[in-house]
Structure formats: C-alpha cells, structure tokens
Design a protein around this motif. Structure first.
Motif, PDB file in Angstrom:
ATOM      1  N   SER A   1       3.642  -9.669   7.795  1.00 12.08           N
ATOM      2  CA  SER A   1       3.738  -8.216   7.688  1.00 12.08           C
ATOM      3  C   SER A   1       2.890  -7.688   6.545  1.00 12.08           C
ATOM      4  N   THR A   2       2.483  -6.423   6.696  1.00  5.67           N
ATOM      5  CA  THR A   2       1.743  -5.738   5.639  1.00  5.67           C
ATOM      6  C   THR A   2       2.426  -4.412   5.328  1.00  5.67           C
ATOM      7  N   GLY A   3       2.151  -3.893   4.117  1.00  9.09           N
ATOM      8  CA  GLY A   3       2.664  -2.575   3.751  1.00  9.09           C
ATOM      9  C   GLY A   3       3.755  -2.618   2.710  1.00  9.09           C
ATOM     10  N   PRO A   4       4.821  -1.813   2.893  1.00  8.15           N
ATOM     11  CA  PRO A   4       5.816  -1.616   1.839  1.00  8.15           C
ATOM     12  C   PRO A   4       6.661  -2.859   1.577  1.00  8.15           C
ATOM     13  N   ASN A   5       7.203  -2.934   0.347  1.00  9.79           N
ATOM     14  CA  ASN A   5       8.103  -4.040   0.004  1.00  9.79           C
ATOM     15  C   ASN A   5       9.356  -3.562  -0.719  1.00  9.79           C
ATOM     16  N   THR A   6       9.679  -2.276  -0.564  1.00  8.89           N
ATOM     17  CA  THR A   6      10.847  -1.736  -1.264  1.00  8.89           C
ATOM     18  C   THR A   6      12.154  -2.339  -0.775  1.00  8.89           C
ATOM     19  N   GLU A   7      12.199  -2.835   0.461  1.00  8.88           N
ATOM     20  CA  GLU A   7      13.435  -3.429   0.974  1.00  8.88           C
ATOM     21  C   GLU A   7      13.813  -4.673   0.183  1.00  8.88           C
TER      22      GLU A   7
ATOM     23  N   PRO B   1      -4.556   2.854  -0.211  1.00  8.44           N
ATOM     24  CA  PRO B   1      -4.993   1.457  -0.344  1.00  8.44           C
ATOM     25  C   PRO B   1      -3.837   0.466  -0.328  1.00  8.44           C
ATOM     26  N   ARG B   2      -2.634   0.923  -0.657  1.00  6.66           N
ATOM     27  CA  ARG B   2      -1.471   0.019  -0.655  1.00  6.66           C
ATOM     28  C   ARG B   2      -1.062  -0.384   0.760  1.00  6.66           C
ATOM     29  N   ALA B   3      -1.595   0.310   1.758  1.00  9.80           N
ATOM     30  CA  ALA B   3      -1.333  -0.087   3.145  1.00  9.80           C
ATOM     31  C   ALA B   3      -1.837  -1.494   3.426  1.00  9.80           C
ATOM     32  N   TYR B   4      -2.829  -1.939   2.641  1.00 10.08           N
ATOM     33  CA  TYR B   4      -3.440  -3.248   2.855  1.00 10.08           C
ATOM     34  C   TYR B   4      -2.728  -4.365   2.095  1.00 10.08           C
ATOM     35  N   ALA B   5      -1.657  -4.052   1.401  1.00 11.47           N
ATOM     36  CA  ALA B   5      -0.900  -5.089   0.699  1.00 11.47           C
ATOM     37  C   ALA B   5      -0.175  -5.976   1.705  1.00 11.47           C
TER      38      ALA B   5
ATOM     39  N   LEU C   1      -6.794  -1.954  14.220  1.00 10.63           N
ATOM     40  CA  LEU C   1      -6.124  -2.236  12.951  1.00 10.63           C
ATOM     41  C   LEU C   1      -6.810  -1.520  11.791  1.00 10.63           C
ATOM     42  N   ARG C   2      -8.133  -1.625  11.730  1.00 12.05           N
ATOM     43  CA  ARG C   2      -8.854  -0.989  10.633  1.00 12.05           C
ATOM     44  C   ARG C   2      -8.645   0.524  10.634  1.00 12.05           C
ATOM     45  N   GLN C   3      -8.788   1.147  11.801  1.00 12.07           N
ATOM     46  CA  GLN C   3      -8.677   2.602  11.872  1.00 12.07           C
ATOM     47  C   GLN C   3      -7.258   3.064  11.576  1.00 12.07           C
ATOM     48  N   TYR C   4      -6.272   2.340  12.093  1.00  6.82           N
ATOM     49  CA  TYR C   4      -4.876   2.733  11.868  1.00  6.82           C
ATOM     50  C   TYR C   4      -4.529   2.654  10.387  1.00  6.82           C
ATOM     51  N   MET C   5      -4.866   1.565   9.741  1.00 12.36           N
ATOM     52  CA  MET C   5      -4.528   1.404   8.333  1.00 12.36           C
ATOM     53  C   MET C   5      -5.302   2.404   7.473  1.00 12.36           C
ATOM     54  N   ASP C   6      -6.552   2.659   7.824  1.00 10.10           N
ATOM     55  CA  ASP C   6      -7.343   3.655   7.088  1.00 10.10           C
ATOM     56  C   ASP C   6      -6.752   5.051   7.203  1.00 10.10           C
ATOM     57  N   SER C   7      -6.102   5.351   8.345  1.00 13.81           N
ATOM     58  CA  SER C   7      -5.632   6.717   8.600  1.00 13.81           C
ATOM     59  C   SER C   7      -4.579   7.175   7.608  1.00 13.81           C
ATOM     60  N   PHE C   8      -3.940   6.251   6.905  1.00 11.33           N
ATOM     61  CA  PHE C   8      -2.924   6.623   5.931  1.00 11.33           C
ATOM     62  C   PHE C   8      -3.538   7.056   4.602  1.00 11.33           C
ATOM     63  N   GLY C   9      -4.791   6.748   4.387  1.00 17.31           N
ATOM     64  CA  GLY C   9      -5.435   7.134   3.136  1.00 17.31           C
ATOM     65  C   GLY C   9      -4.774   6.536   1.912  1.00 17.31           C
TER      66      GLY C   9
ATOM     67  N   ALA D   1       3.632   4.333   3.476  1.00 13.74           N
ATOM     68  CA  ALA D   1       4.247   4.656   4.767  1.00 13.74           C
ATOM     69  C   ALA D   1       3.680   3.820   5.905  1.00 13.74           C
ATOM     70  N   CYS D   2       2.699   2.984   5.630  1.00  7.05           N
ATOM     71  CA  CYS D   2       2.054   2.174   6.667  1.00  7.05           C
ATOM     72  C   CYS D   2       2.656   0.769   6.668  1.00  7.05           C
ATOM     73  N   HIS D   3       3.396   0.449   7.712  1.00  3.32           N
ATOM     74  CA  HIS D   3       4.025  -0.872   7.818  1.00  3.32           C
ATOM     75  C   HIS D   3       3.641  -1.505   9.145  1.00  3.32           C
ATOM     76  N   LEU D   4       3.146  -2.731   9.088  1.00  6.39           N
ATOM     77  CA  LEU D   4       2.762  -3.460  10.294  1.00  6.39           C
ATOM     78  C   LEU D   4       3.455  -4.813  10.314  1.00  6.39           C
ATOM     79  N   ASP D   5       4.308  -5.014  11.309  1.00  5.55           N
ATOM     80  CA  ASP D   5       4.892  -6.325  11.583  1.00  5.55           C
ATOM     81  C   ASP D   5       4.041  -7.002  12.646  1.00  5.55           C
ATOM     82  N   MET D   6       3.671  -8.257  12.403  1.00  5.35           N
ATOM     83  CA  MET D   6       2.812  -8.988  13.334  1.00  5.35           C
ATOM     84  C   MET D   6       3.405 -10.368  13.617  1.00  5.35           C
ATOM     85  N   PRO D   7       4.322 -10.473  14.593  1.00  7.08           N
ATOM     86  CA  PRO D   7       4.880 -11.778  14.953  1.00  7.08           C
ATOM     87  C   PRO D   7       3.802 -12.673  15.566  1.00  7.08           C
TER      88      PRO D   7
END
Length: 351
Positions: A298-304, A253-257, A243-251, A312-318
C-alpha cells in the motif's frame, strides 16, 4: 422502511462477537441516506440484545478534488457529534472514518469502532469466525517480533522494510477490546515500515489488483522505492499511466509514500470477486484485501498506525504469487501460507 430480518439477524450475531449486551451503548454513525438500511438494522439488533443505542446521522458533504479521498468526512470539525460518539462503548461506522483524525480521537478514549461498508452479500459470505481471529493474531505475534520484512516475486519484486517503529494492526472482522478498530468483514494483518527505511522495487503483474480502481493490472508496472518513497513508476501499458496520473492528481508528494504492508488470511475471500460482481461502487473490496496468501502492498497515509502522513491518496495493491519473509523466515511462499498455526482449515471435498 421495510426491515430485512436476515440483515437484523446477521448484525445481531456480529454484535454478539463484539460482546455487546445490556451494559454496552451502541452508536450508529451514518451520512445522508447512505446505508440507511444498515443503520436501522443495527439499531434493531442492538435493541434485541438489550443494549442502549442511538443513531447519529450527518448531512452528506459534496466531495471536492479527486475521488476516493480518505480521511475526509462530514464528521470533521463537528465537536458535538465527536463528543457524543466518545460516550458510546462501540461505534458502528457506516460513514468511513478510516485514516481520519476523528477516528483516532474517538478510539483513543476507549470507544471501539467497527467499519461496515461492504454489500450485504459480502458481509454474509465472509462473516468472521473465532478461528480466523486466532490465525490473524498468530500472525500478529510473529510480525510484532520481527525487525525486517522482505517481499519477493518471480517477476522481479524485491523490497525490504525495516520494521518495529509502528505497531501491528489486525483485522479479523469484529472488536471486543477497548479502543480497538476493525472492519466487518476482513481477515488480514499489517504494519508500517520505519520512517525512511523501505527500499527496493515492486513489480505489479497482470492479475494483481488496484483496489481504488476496482481493476486488475493488465500490463507490468515497476515501482522503485527509495527511502520509503515511490520514486519512479515505469511501464509501457495503460496501468502505469493510470497510476502516475491518479497519484499526481492529488498534488501532494506524500501520496508517493509507502504505507502499510501485510498479508491476507481469509480463505473464503475470492481473488476473482471484482470480476464477478456488479456492486463495485458500494464496496471497499475486502475480498481483494483479504484473499488467502496475498501480499498487501500500500501507498499513502499511515495515520491508522500512528504516523503523521494524512494524505488523501491511498492505494491498496494486493499482489498474487509473492513470497514474504520475516527476519529471513519464509511466511508466505508464492502465495501459500507456511506457518501451521496460520493455515486455514482444509475445505471439505464435495461428495
């Protein structure tokens, strides 16, 4: 191309749920050869209903940067294509416009949109029903009137969302209302916490799912959330490191929202689906998103939902076995749906 008549029949039934008829123009949007069979079948299905239809096929664009970037598609910047789609009553999206500015621009004109991405077996097995819609919309009424959402679990999850700034989004698998987006198939609802007003911790446990990885959690991971941002990701196993490496790979900080939060209501969706299929590369994973009684973190974008975070980093975690409260009222208890009007009908017992 050989035409799959079962596919045409299923897509015709789907278009009927969407109230497509001779007075409705259908646009099918695709890229390259991706889901070419779906595109042709939808065009034939529309023709059988007497609806004018056209196919807009754009060249595929090579991906740049991390995989699974959301909101970046070949439609971006193509004004002629965007304007053509606005002229349709419904767009069948085989490209994946979710979280894109283009999707929001098109639906803002009143054109409704239906995302179709899953393998045909999933479309068939989870075909939407009017009863699923009724139950999802009952949840919408309850969620829309609440001002606090809380999620807990026996393993230490305890997170609170102040809500009301953003609308409720429903997904039941078809769309018959102007400007409405949906995902065929589906079966859940969600909203977004108010800006800066989500705090607590989420403990991911073995059996919880990270959809982007098509993977079940194998070792506990604790996410600390402060002011709507994930501030720490802790755990001794590989899952926390992934999780840490994947989210960091986008460069970014909004990926962590923290993004949307909701729960699943589709009793035909299976938690075990990722473990039982070989089609993982061809699906978003609706079984995981919609299985009955899951809490979708979920983390990431909220434009929907009208927000401004377009990372561009979106993680759904059921999550399994959690409890969800609205203004203190228990809605999901340890993965069980409590309100009678949201409960699924009992499955018949085999003789």
């Amino acid at each position: 191309m050989m035409m799959d008549l079962d596919m045409v029949a299923l897509f015709e039934a789907e278009l009927l749920l969407c109230k497509v008829g001779p007075d409705q123009t259908v646009a099918v949007l695709s890229e390259g050869q991706v889901r070419a069979d779906y595109a042709q079948a939808f065009l034939v299905a529309a023709q059988r209903l007497g609806a004018p239809a056209f196919h807009l096929n754009l060249p595929s664009v090579p991906s740049v940067g991390p995989l699974h970037q959301v909101g970046r598609t070949p439609l971006a910047g193509n004004r002629a294509a965007i304007e053509a789609l606005k002229m349709a009553d419904i767009v069948i999206d085989l490209m994946g416009l979710l979280f894109s500015q283009e999707q929001n621009e098109i639906t803002a004109t009143g054109t409704r949109m239906l995302l179709v991405w899953e393998p045909f077996s999933v479309l068939r097995d989870l075909f939407p029903t009017t009863d699923l819609r009724r139950r999802v919309e009952h949840g919408e009424t309850m969620l829309g009137s609440a001002r606090e959402l809380r999620v807990t679990s026996p393993h230490g999850t305890d997170i609170r969302y102040r809500i009301g700034q953003y609308p409720v989004m429903t997904e039941y698998g078809y769309t018959d209302q102007p400007g409405r987006w949906d995902h065929f198939p589906s079966g859940f609802l969600l909203t977004q916490g108010d800006d800066g007003a989500v705090d607590g911790r989420v403990v991911l446990m073995p059996g919880d799912i990270i959809n982007a990885f098509r993977r079940y959690i194998q070792s506990p991971v604790t996410l600390t959330v402060e002011g709507g941002m994930v501030t720490t990701i802790e755990g001794d196993g590989m899952d926390a490191a992934l999780l840490r490496q994947y989210m960091d790979s986008f460069g970014d900080p909004r990926a962590y929202a923290v993004s949307h939060i909701g729960w699943g209501l589709n009793e035909r969706a299976n938690w075990h689906h990722f473990a039982a299929t070989r089609e993982l590369d061809n699906e978003i994973g609706v079984h995981a998103l919609a299985f009955y009684g899951n809490v979708l973190f979920s983390t990431g974008p909220n434009t929907e939902l009208g927000g401004t975070n377009d990372t561009a980093c979106h993680l759904d975690m059921p999550l399994r076995g959690c409890s969800l409260y609205l203004d203190g009222q228990l809605i999901v208890e340890d993965g069980r749906i409590l309100p009678p009007d949201m409960r699924a009908p009992a499955r018949p017992v085999a003789a």
